[in-house]
Design a protein around this motif. Structure first.
Motif, PDB file in Angstrom:
ATOM      1  N   VAL A   9       0.872  -1.171   0.000  1.00 30.72           N
ATOM      2  CA  VAL A   9       0.000   0.000   0.000  1.00 30.72           C
ATOM      3  C   VAL A   9       0.909   1.220   0.000  1.00 30.72           C
ATOM      4  O   VAL A   9       1.721   1.397   0.906  1.00 30.72           O
ATOM      5  CB  VAL A   9      -0.921   0.014   1.231  1.00 30.72           C
ATOM      6  N   VAL A  10       0.778   2.054  -1.023  1.00 34.82           N
ATOM      7  CA  VAL A  10       1.688   3.185  -1.214  1.00 34.82           C
ATOM      8  C   VAL A  10       0.875   4.472  -1.221  1.00 34.82           C
ATOM      9  O   VAL A  10      -0.034   4.632  -2.042  1.00 34.82           O
ATOM     10  CB  VAL A  10       2.469   3.051  -2.539  1.00 34.82           C
ATOM     11  N   VAL A  11       1.198   5.381  -0.301  1.00 29.79           N
ATOM     12  CA  VAL A  11       0.453   6.637  -0.173  1.00 29.79           C
ATOM     13  C   VAL A  11       1.448   7.786  -0.130  1.00 29.79           C
ATOM     14  O   VAL A  11       2.405   7.762   0.649  1.00 29.79           O
ATOM     15  CB  VAL A  11      -0.417   6.644   1.099  1.00 29.79           C
ATOM     16  N   SER A  12       1.229   8.791  -0.966  1.00 26.50           N
ATOM     17  CA  SER A  12       2.163   9.917  -1.032  1.00 26.50           C
ATOM     18  C   SER A  12       1.767  11.016  -0.053  1.00 26.50           C
ATOM     19  O   SER A  12       0.584  11.249   0.199  1.00 26.50           O
ATOM     20  CB  SER A  12       2.204  10.489  -2.454  1.00 26.50           C
TER      21      SER A  12
ATOM     22  N   GLN B 118      -5.492   8.950   1.723  1.00 23.59           N
ATOM     23  CA  GLN B 118      -5.183   9.045   3.149  1.00 23.59           C
ATOM     24  C   GLN B 118      -4.795   7.681   3.725  1.00 23.59           C
ATOM     25  O   GLN B 118      -5.248   6.642   3.251  1.00 23.59           O
ATOM     26  CB  GLN B 118      -6.396   9.583   3.913  1.00 23.59           C
ATOM     27  N   LEU B 119      -3.988   7.738   4.775  1.00 27.75           N
ATOM     28  CA  LEU B 119      -3.517   6.521   5.452  1.00 27.75           C
ATOM     29  C   LEU B 119      -3.299   6.820   6.926  1.00 27.75           C
ATOM     30  O   LEU B 119      -2.724   7.859   7.274  1.00 27.75           O
ATOM     31  CB  LEU B 119      -2.190   6.057   4.828  1.00 27.75           C
ATOM     32  N   VAL B 120      -3.763   5.918   7.772  1.00 25.00           N
ATOM     33  CA  VAL B 120      -3.444   5.963   9.197  1.00 25.00           C
ATOM     34  C   VAL B 120      -2.949   4.590   9.621  1.00 25.00           C
ATOM     35  O   VAL B 120      -3.580   3.565   9.300  1.00 25.00           O
ATOM     36  CB  VAL B 120      -4.668   6.367  10.051  1.00 25.00           C
TER      37      VAL B 120
ATOM     38  N   SER C 213      -1.123  10.195   7.105  1.00 26.38           N
ATOM     39  CA  SER C 213      -1.007  11.103   5.969  1.00 26.38           C
ATOM     40  C   SER C 213      -2.427  11.423   5.519  1.00 26.38           C
ATOM     41  O   SER C 213      -3.236  10.511   5.299  1.00 26.38           O
ATOM     42  CB  SER C 213      -0.210  10.449   4.830  1.00 26.38           C
ATOM     43  N   PHE C 214      -2.730  12.729   5.353  1.00 28.96           N
ATOM     44  CA  PHE C 214      -4.108  13.155   5.202  1.00 28.96           C
ATOM     45  C   PHE C 214      -4.458  13.733   3.831  1.00 28.96           C
ATOM     46  O   PHE C 214      -5.388  14.512   3.692  1.00 28.96           O
ATOM     47  CB  PHE C 214      -4.460  14.160   6.295  1.00 28.96           C
ATOM     48  N   GLY C 215      -3.704  13.384   2.814  1.00 22.21           N
ATOM     49  CA  GLY C 215      -4.125  13.698   1.462  1.00 22.21           C
ATOM     50  C   GLY C 215      -3.891  15.110   0.993  1.00 22.21           C
ATOM     51  O   GLY C 215      -4.460  15.532  -0.003  1.00 22.21           O
ATOM     52  N   ARG C 216      -3.042  15.888   1.675  1.00 17.96           N
ATOM     53  CA  ARG C 216      -2.777  17.250   1.210  1.00 17.96           C
ATOM     54  C   ARG C 216      -1.352  17.653   1.543  1.00 17.96           C
ATOM     55  O   ARG C 216      -0.788  17.194   2.521  1.00 17.96           O
ATOM     56  CB  ARG C 216      -3.710  18.266   1.833  1.00 17.96           C
ATOM     57  N   TRP C 217      -0.827  18.504   0.728  1.00 18.27           N
ATOM     58  CA  TRP C 217       0.443  19.136   1.045  1.00 18.27           C
ATOM     59  C   TRP C 217       0.151  20.541   1.538  1.00 18.27           C
ATOM     60  O   TRP C 217      -0.963  21.044   1.397  1.00 18.27           O
ATOM     61  CB  TRP C 217       1.362  19.166  -0.177  1.00 18.27           C
TER      62      TRP C 217
END
Length: 280
Positions: A203-206, A239-241, A251-255
């Protein structure tokens, strides 16, 4: 008096240049993952997305799981007594999961785009005509296991898909190494699920923004041994917790936009559908 010609050590210069180039390329090459145990069968690494990242942090979070030891479960908010979608932190708390990440895309009424099966119950029974991938887990014949299916090669029957958990989305990289998305300038946070050459799921989340094409190329270049991959929903929904005794990450999906550092540090966009990872 004519001076003697000066000897230039061409061989030594060539060797030195080759060594310098090798060191330069080594420094530029993506580093190998340093895996940390998050839970039995579940490992975590944080990699550098390098020049593929267009906005924000280049960090890329990777969860590597053994599908025989970690259960993969699909959830949708309409299954809950209170059908309102939760943010990613709310989902993790409600499920008590080791990790939760976003599923695929959905319509404005929160219904899922494509086939969605949870615990053997079909929540969305229509195959999306252009989405050619599915994350599947829990074969109905018994046992564990989870895979990323290329629906062009392994089609699913929506009436009897053969898996207790299904989340359809679109193919990113196929088993031939072909990128199955078009080039675009759209930059967004990304979530992908890949299968590596050893049968693990990744599972890869940026944390930052990538184009889909760049994200696919990055997955192929990072030392993850990706065999094929699918893309889940992107943008603010990526998003990932992870919350276990040994590891916490989110990680919450925003920069950061316009210097607003708090925007990247708090959960925001509610998610109607998520994928849970928990040790068996």
């Amino acid at each position: 008096m004519t001076s003697a010609p000066r000897h230039v050590p061409v061989g030594r210069i060539a060797i030195a240049a080759a060594v310098a180039l090798g060191v330069f390329m080594l420094l530029r090459a993506p580093g190998r993952p340093i895996w940390r145990s998050a839970a039995p069968g579940l490992e975590f690494a944080l990699l550098d997305g390098g020049h593929w990242c267009r906005r924000g942090s280049a960090n890329v979070a990777v969860l590597r799981l053994d599908p025989e030891r970690v259960a993969v479960r699909v959830h949708h908010c309409l299954q809950r007594e209170d059908p309102r979608p939760l943010d990613i932190v709310g989902w993790q708390r409600a499920l008590g999961a080791a990790a939760v990440f976003n599923a695929g895309q959905y319509y404005p009424d929160l219904s899922y785009m494509g086939l969605l099966v949870s615990g053997g119950k079909t929540l969305s029974g229509r195959l999306h005509p252009t989405f050619q991938a599915a994350l599947v887990a829990g074969p109905v014949t018994g046992g564990g296991g989870a895979h990323v299916l290329d629906l062009q090669r392994h089609p699913l029957d929506p009436v009897a898909p053969g898996w207790r958990e299904v989340a359809q989305s679109f193919m990113l990289i196929d088993e031939d190494g072909s990128v199955r998305v078009r080039k675009s300038d759209k930059v967004a946070n990304r979530t992908a699920v890949a299968e590596d050459r050893h049968g693990h799921l990744l599972v890869v989340v940026s944390e930052g923004g990538y184009t889909l094409w760049d994200f696919a190329e990055m997955l192929q270049r990072l030392p993850l041994e990706v065999d094929h991959a699918m893309s889940m929903d992107g943008g603010d929904e990526a998003q990932l917790v992870v919350r276990t005794r040994d590891l916490r990450y989110a990680s919450f999906g925003r920069w950061e936009r316009d210097g607003d550092e708090a925007a990247a540090a708090t959960a925001g966009t509610p998610l109607p559908a998520v994928i849970e990872l928990s040790p068996r």
